[in-house]
Design an enzyme around this catalytic site. Sequence first.
Site, PDB file in Angstrom:
ATOM      1  CB  SER A 121      -0.915   0.010   1.228  1.00  0.00           C
ATOM      2  OG  SER A 121      -1.733   1.158   1.238  1.00  0.00           O
ATOM      3  CE  LYS A 173      -2.616  -2.914  -0.554  1.00  0.00           C
ATOM      4  NZ  LYS A 173      -3.452  -2.855  -1.729  1.00  0.00           N
ATOM      5  CG  HIS A 176      -5.040  -1.859   3.613  1.00  0.00           C
ATOM      6  ND1 HIS A 176      -5.162  -1.354   2.332  1.00  0.00           N
ATOM      7  CD2 HIS A 176      -4.342  -0.934   4.313  1.00  0.00           C
ATOM      8  CE1 HIS A 176      -4.573  -0.174   2.269  1.00  0.00           C
ATOM      9  NE2 HIS A 176      -4.077   0.111   3.457  1.00  0.00           N
ATOM     10  CG  ASN A 177      -6.873  -2.566  -0.940  1.00  0.00           C
ATOM     11  OD1 ASN A 177      -6.018  -2.201  -0.146  1.00  0.00           O
ATOM     12  ND2 ASN A 177      -6.634  -2.674  -2.230  1.00  0.00           N
ATOM     13  CD  GLU A 180      -7.849   2.194  -0.359  1.00  0.00           C
ATOM     14  OE1 GLU A 180      -8.157   2.115  -1.563  1.00  0.00           O
ATOM     15  OE2 GLU A 180      -6.709   1.901   0.073  1.00  0.00           O
TER      16      GLU A 180
END
Length: 304
Positions: A121, A173, A176-177, A180
């Site tokens: 990221s 990840k 995480h996205n 987001e």
Amino acid sequence: MQLGMVGLGRMGANMTTRLLRGGHTVAVFDQNVQAVATSAGDGAAGATSLPELVTLLAAPRAIWVMVPSGDATESTVTALAALLSPGDTIIDGGNSNYKDSMRRGATLADKGIAFVDAGTSGGVWGLKEGYALMIGGDEAAVERLRPIFATLAPAPDRGWARVGPTGAGHFTKMVHNGIEYGMMQAYAEGFSILQHKTELGLDLAQVAELWRHGSVVRSWLLDLTAMALQENPTMKGIAPYVSDSGEGRWTVAEAIDLDVPAPVITLSLLQRLRSRDTDSYADKLLSAMRNQFGGHAIKTETTT
């Protein structure tokens, strides 16, 4: 440390530059000849093919794959597997599905090749600010690559970590996205409410800048939002169309599989899908239903 880099798009090229500035030796390959030439001009060793790239690296080799997820990553990892030797390492820094990473890791392990999945990221700001690296893979393989991760990260002692075995990096990840997506949607909706309260004449760029300091909603994402509002407060020339690269979908699917409620992430994904329907059949049908049961007026399309 020596590293091979495959893929010199916005992320791969900047990562190569950051590594070169950190004193590492980098050999690069991309199908875009000009991209290779640009990195070579910065001090990288340019290769015209994957086989040549492998010859530029001393054993045990480490090659970072930074190409689009899916077929491009699959074909690149497969090609490298046929060229590398036991003891070598392949790092996938793209947004691959963690299940694919687990499969690739198992296949490469049979050949004696280590596989490390590095959820990355940082976007276009990574060259300056550093990259957050969520890393999965064998502990020994990750430790051998410590100098690479320490240089790419915001600082040697933070912003990167081995989070678990193969697949854990891309799984982390992915979530995480998904987070987001939810954060972006909340900011967008909040500023939309402010923008629609026209009688107060609010300056959205001013509000965003205010919130950046001391507010509980301050974040780097808010910093970028403030910058966008300063540059283009009315969003002039920007179509209301929001793409997604897949991780939000995977996060929602995983939440369903795990029986974990994730309404904010799910709704933020649905809003992105909604933004692409410029001629919504569903909305037309809703209007027709209201007319049928209640005689409510239908707003007709204007033709030119």
